[in-house]
Design a protein around this motif. Structure first.
Motif, PDB file in Angstrom:
ATOM      1  N   GLY A  70       0.814  -1.211   0.000  1.00 56.15           N
ATOM      2  CA  GLY A  70       0.000   0.000   0.000  1.00 56.15           C
ATOM      3  C   GLY A  70       0.845   1.257   0.000  1.00 56.15           C
ATOM      4  O   GLY A  70       0.507   2.262  -0.657  1.00 56.15           O
ATOM      5  N   ALA A  71       1.959   1.236   0.727  1.00 59.94           N
ATOM      6  CA  ALA A  71       2.864   2.393   0.741  1.00 59.94           C
ATOM      7  C   ALA A  71       3.524   2.581  -0.617  1.00 59.94           C
ATOM      8  O   ALA A  71       3.738   3.722  -1.068  1.00 59.94           O
ATOM      9  CB  ALA A  71       3.917   2.209   1.834  1.00 59.94           C
ATOM     10  N   PHE A  72       3.870   1.481  -1.284  1.00 62.28           N
ATOM     11  CA  PHE A  72       4.392   1.574  -2.647  1.00 62.28           C
ATOM     12  C   PHE A  72       3.372   2.232  -3.579  1.00 62.28           C
ATOM     13  O   PHE A  72       3.718   3.012  -4.467  1.00 62.28           O
ATOM     14  CB  PHE A  72       4.752   0.187  -3.184  1.00 62.28           C
ATOM     15  CG  PHE A  72       6.137  -0.276  -2.818  1.00 62.28           C
ATOM     16  CD1 PHE A  72       7.240   0.525  -3.044  1.00 62.28           C
ATOM     17  CD2 PHE A  72       6.337  -1.535  -2.255  1.00 62.28           C
ATOM     18  CE1 PHE A  72       8.525   0.096  -2.715  1.00 62.28           C
ATOM     19  CE2 PHE A  72       7.608  -1.978  -1.922  1.00 62.28           C
ATOM     20  CZ  PHE A  72       8.709  -1.156  -2.144  1.00 62.28           C
ATOM     21  N   VAL A  73       2.089   1.907  -3.368  1.00 65.24           N
ATOM     22  CA  VAL A  73       1.025   2.510  -4.172  1.00 65.24           C
ATOM     23  C   VAL A  73       1.005   4.028  -3.965  1.00 65.24           C
ATOM     24  O   VAL A  73       0.969   4.810  -4.928  1.00 65.24           O
ATOM     25  CB  VAL A  73      -0.345   1.911  -3.797  1.00 65.24           C
ATOM     26  CG1 VAL A  73      -1.481   2.716  -4.432  1.00 65.24           C
ATOM     27  CG2 VAL A  73      -0.437   0.459  -4.246  1.00 65.24           C
ATOM     28  N   LEU A  74       1.026   4.453  -2.710  1.00 65.87           N
ATOM     29  CA  LEU A  74       0.999   5.885  -2.420  1.00 65.87           C
ATOM     30  C   LEU A  74       2.253   6.581  -2.944  1.00 65.87           C
ATOM     31  O   LEU A  74       2.188   7.725  -3.423  1.00 65.87           O
ATOM     32  CB  LEU A  74       0.883   6.095  -0.911  1.00 65.87           C
ATOM     33  CG  LEU A  74      -0.480   5.772  -0.290  1.00 65.87           C
ATOM     34  CD1 LEU A  74      -0.414   5.899   1.228  1.00 65.87           C
ATOM     35  CD2 LEU A  74      -1.566   6.688  -0.848  1.00 65.87           C
ATOM     36  N   LEU A  75       3.387   5.899  -2.865  1.00 64.73           N
ATOM     37  CA  LEU A  75       4.630   6.488  -3.364  1.00 64.73           C
ATOM     38  C   LEU A  75       4.539   6.737  -4.870  1.00 64.73           C
ATOM     39  O   LEU A  75       4.977   7.782  -5.373  1.00 64.73           O
ATOM     40  CB  LEU A  75       5.803   5.556  -3.042  1.00 64.73           C
ATOM     41  CG  LEU A  75       7.212   6.143  -3.154  1.00 64.73           C
ATOM     42  CD1 LEU A  75       7.374   7.343  -2.235  1.00 64.73           C
ATOM     43  CD2 LEU A  75       8.243   5.066  -2.798  1.00 64.73           C
ATOM     44  N   SER A  76       3.951   5.801  -5.585  1.00 65.56           N
ATOM     45  CA  SER A  76       3.761   5.983  -7.028  1.00 65.56           C
ATOM     46  C   SER A  76       2.810   7.138  -7.310  1.00 65.56           C
ATOM     47  O   SER A  76       3.009   7.909  -8.256  1.00 65.56           O
ATOM     48  CB  SER A  76       3.207   4.693  -7.655  1.00 65.56           C
ATOM     49  OG  SER A  76       4.172   3.669  -7.649  1.00 65.56           O
TER      50      SER A  76
ATOM     51  N   ALA B 152      -2.723   5.369 -14.930  1.00 63.52           N
ATOM     52  CA  ALA B 152      -1.936   5.241 -13.705  1.00 63.52           C
ATOM     53  C   ALA B 152      -2.757   5.539 -12.454  1.00 63.52           C
ATOM     54  O   ALA B 152      -2.756   4.765 -11.495  1.00 63.52           O
ATOM     55  CB  ALA B 152      -0.717   6.151 -13.774  1.00 63.52           C
ATOM     56  N   VAL B 153      -3.474   6.657 -12.455  1.00 68.84           N
ATOM     57  CA  VAL B 153      -4.224   7.054 -11.260  1.00 68.84           C
ATOM     58  C   VAL B 153      -5.366   6.091 -10.949  1.00 68.84           C
ATOM     59  O   VAL B 153      -5.510   5.637  -9.797  1.00 68.84           O
ATOM     60  CB  VAL B 153      -4.733   8.505 -11.385  1.00 68.84           C
ATOM     61  CG1 VAL B 153      -5.665   8.842 -10.215  1.00 68.84           C
ATOM     62  CG2 VAL B 153      -3.547   9.474 -11.402  1.00 68.84           C
ATOM     63  N   PRO B 154      -6.232   5.716 -11.933  1.00 69.67           N
ATOM     64  CA  PRO B 154      -7.270   4.711 -11.633  1.00 69.67           C
ATOM     65  C   PRO B 154      -6.688   3.397 -11.115  1.00 69.67           C
ATOM     66  O   PRO B 154      -7.246   2.776 -10.208  1.00 69.67           O
ATOM     67  CB  PRO B 154      -7.975   4.520 -12.977  1.00 69.67           C
ATOM     68  CG  PRO B 154      -7.743   5.793 -13.703  1.00 69.67           C
ATOM     69  CD  PRO B 154      -6.379   6.253 -13.295  1.00 69.67           C
TER      70      PRO B 154
ATOM     71  N   ILE C 264       3.550  10.827  -9.312  1.00 68.57           N
ATOM     72  CA  ILE C 264       2.756  11.419 -10.402  1.00 68.57           C
ATOM     73  C   ILE C 264       2.344  12.844 -10.061  1.00 68.57           C
ATOM     74  O   ILE C 264       2.444  13.761 -10.887  1.00 68.57           O
ATOM     75  CB  ILE C 264       1.514  10.553 -10.678  1.00 68.57           C
ATOM     76  CG1 ILE C 264       1.931   9.186 -11.233  1.00 68.57           C
ATOM     77  CG2 ILE C 264       0.565  11.248 -11.660  1.00 68.57           C
ATOM     78  CD1 ILE C 264       0.789   8.205 -11.350  1.00 68.57           C
ATOM     79  N   ILE C 265       1.901  13.052  -8.829  1.00 68.76           N
ATOM     80  CA  ILE C 265       1.353  14.351  -8.432  1.00 68.76           C
ATOM     81  C   ILE C 265       2.457  15.393  -8.202  1.00 68.76           C
ATOM     82  O   ILE C 265       2.357  16.543  -8.665  1.00 68.76           O
ATOM     83  CB  ILE C 265       0.502  14.210  -7.155  1.00 68.76           C
ATOM     84  CG1 ILE C 265      -0.706  13.308  -7.423  1.00 68.76           C
ATOM     85  CG2 ILE C 265       0.035  15.581  -6.663  1.00 68.76           C
ATOM     86  CD1 ILE C 265      -1.507  12.976  -6.186  1.00 68.76           C
ATOM     87  N   PHE C 266       3.527  14.995  -7.510  1.00 68.52           N
ATOM     88  CA  PHE C 266       4.552  15.968  -7.103  1.00 68.52           C
ATOM     89  C   PHE C 266       5.837  15.881  -7.918  1.00 68.52           C
ATOM     90  O   PHE C 266       6.760  16.678  -7.711  1.00 68.52           O
ATOM     91  CB  PHE C 266       4.888  15.780  -5.618  1.00 68.52           C
ATOM     92  CG  PHE C 266       3.702  15.914  -4.705  1.00 68.52           C
ATOM     93  CD1 PHE C 266       3.058  17.133  -4.555  1.00 68.52           C
ATOM     94  CD2 PHE C 266       3.209  14.818  -4.014  1.00 68.52           C
ATOM     95  CE1 PHE C 266       1.957  17.269  -3.716  1.00 68.52           C
ATOM     96  CE2 PHE C 266       2.105  14.930  -3.170  1.00 68.52           C
ATOM     97  CZ  PHE C 266       1.478  16.168  -3.025  1.00 68.52           C
TER      98      PHE C 266
END
Length: 457
Positions: free
Chosen positions: A93-99, A265-267, A103-105
């Motif tokens: 889950g942390a890997f997901v948020l890191l990805s 990527a985001v979905p 994308i965002i930052f």
């Protein structure tokens, strides 16, 4: 419930291991996925039947089999399993948020390059997990119901996009693996799916109406988890046919994202995050019940703190120290599958004879309790469990992990049955039968006693 808990992306790397590490072709991988997932979750369903009969969590019911003191070992292993799976889910889950942050930052998605951001990602996932798991059983049921449709649809959408990356020529040219590899594959998939949840089946089913048939509980578990897992594991095997990068990636989330169009990527990340969260909050909920069963006399908030600290540290290791995600992952599920499968063998043999659990005795940890046996230990059950563990680890040490869990189950069940199996009050006494609880359910007063004990703890 079980469908929502098994739509996480962890099914994809499991499928990748079948091809890259076991050398199976796609048809063998699909057969292995079906047998390993549906078969192991059918066992979860059988344990759920005990929860419906006794109205208590799995490891609380286990006191009637192993004795209050003898049950400490299986319960501790159960807690380790839950903490381990929470660590795996939290890391992914942390890997997901890191990805998503990348994308965002516009930062790096490599955890080791941005360690502070990686730690923040772990903390966010942990916070979301605790928020959901703390809502209670009824709220979890509602969340799982709607999440099945929402995140299930998102995963189908992502799967359709991933299909375009499959090398169909490579799939058709895949050679089949030997039968021994198929056995190893079944063991790996079973250990990585249903076996890990087996000792939590009753946790989720203890509020079921006594009129619910056993076949429905077993079928709901097998099909509910089997359907999404076979699809995801099969897709992971297909993707690995022409490219084994997924099986060797240190960050499975990024490896899968690279296979998708940029606009997906985001979905994809939202679907991945939701699926992992749905599995993790069930694990935390079950871990809380298991901690109470161990008899740890600390406030619940402290127990949760210990849970968070352990999984937080484990996730930091996976993201910032370990060189590979899959090596520790496969080793973890293989090691814990042995004692859990041994417990299953003993517990299921007991279920063949037992139709009733004394709700008062389940909470009685004293010497006068019905399930005290000798010194608080049912030595036949504990002995069968310990002997099976030794056999299982010996087979594991010589590379026979494919049949290790099968032999472990058979040894535990065989020894316990040969020694006489269940002992004690197996059926409701006549007064319970007269009140309508002799059909296999705990009395209403007993259910209230268990519920009150949980609330006070």
């Amino acid at each position: 419930m079980w469908f929502a808990a098994n739509i996480s992306i962890l099914g994809l790397p499991l499928g990748a291991t079948l091809v890259a590490m076991q050398g199976l072709n796609i048809w063998q991988a699909l057969i292995v996925a079906a047998i390993g997932t549906a078969g192991s979750f059918a066992l979860v369903g059988v344990v759920s039947v005990a929860g419906r009969r006794g109205g208590a969590p799995s490891m609380t019911l286990s006191r009637s089999v192993f004795g209050p003191r003898g049950n400490i070992g299986p319960t501790f292993v159960s807690l380790l399993s839950r903490l381990g799976w929470e660590t795996v889910n939290t890391t992914t889950g942390a890997f997901v948020l890191l990805s998503l942050f990348a994308i965002i930052f516009g930062i790096s998605s490599d955890a080791k390059a941005v360690p502070i951001v990686a730690i923040v990602a772990i903390a966010i996932f942990e916070g979301c997990t605790l928020l959901v798991s703390g809502l209670g059983h009824s709220a979890i049921l509602v969340i799982q119901k709607w999440a099945t449709w929402i995140f299930g649809a998102l995963n189908v959408f992502v799967a359709i996009m991933l299909v375009s990356n499959i090398d169909w020529a490579a799939v058709g040219a895949m050679p089949g693996g030997p039968f021994s590899a198929v056995l190893v594959g079944v063991g790996t998939i079973a250990a990585g799916t249903g076996i890990g949840w087996a000792n939590a089946g009753a946790d989720m089913a203890r509020y079921q109406k006594t009129s619910v048939k056993a076949a429905r509980l077993i079928g709901a578990s097998a099909a509910g988890a089997g359907i999404p897992l076979v699809v995801l594991i099969g897709l992971g095997a297909l993707l690995t046919a022409g490219d084994n990068s997924l099986a060797s990636a240190s960050d499975p989330v990024a490896a899968i994202r690279e296979l998708l169009p940029a606009w997906m990527a985001v979905p994809y990340l939202i679907a991945a995050f939701g699926g992992l969260l749905l599995s993790n909050h069930l694990s935390v909920y079950s871990a809380g019940l298991t901690t109470l069963t161990l008899g740890v006399r600390i406030p619940r908030v402290y127990a949760v703190t210990v849970d968070v600290v352990v999984t937080f540290a484990g996730s930091i290791y996976f993201m910032l120290i370990a060189g590979s995600f899959y090596g520790p992952f496969i080793s973890f599920i293989s090691l814990l599958a042995i004692p859990i499968t041994a417990w299953l063998g003993v517990f299921l043999i007991d279920m063949i004879k037992r139709r009733w659990y004394d709700p008062v005795a389940l909470l009685d940890m004293g010497r006068t309790g019905r399930y005290w046996y000798r010194g608080g230990i049912e030595w036949r059950a504990v002995g069968a469990w310990a002997a099976a563990i030794v056999v299982g680890y010996v087979l594991l040490s010589v590379g026979q992990n494919g049949i290790g869990w099968i032999v472990t189950f058979m040894v535990a069940a065989g020894i316990y049955a040969a020694l006489g199996g269940a002992r004690g009050q197996l059926r409701a006494p006549s007064d319970a039968s007269a009140s309508g609880t002799g059909t296999g359910a705990a009395s209403a007063d007993g259910r209230e006693a268990i519920a009150e004990e949980t609330r006070r703890a």
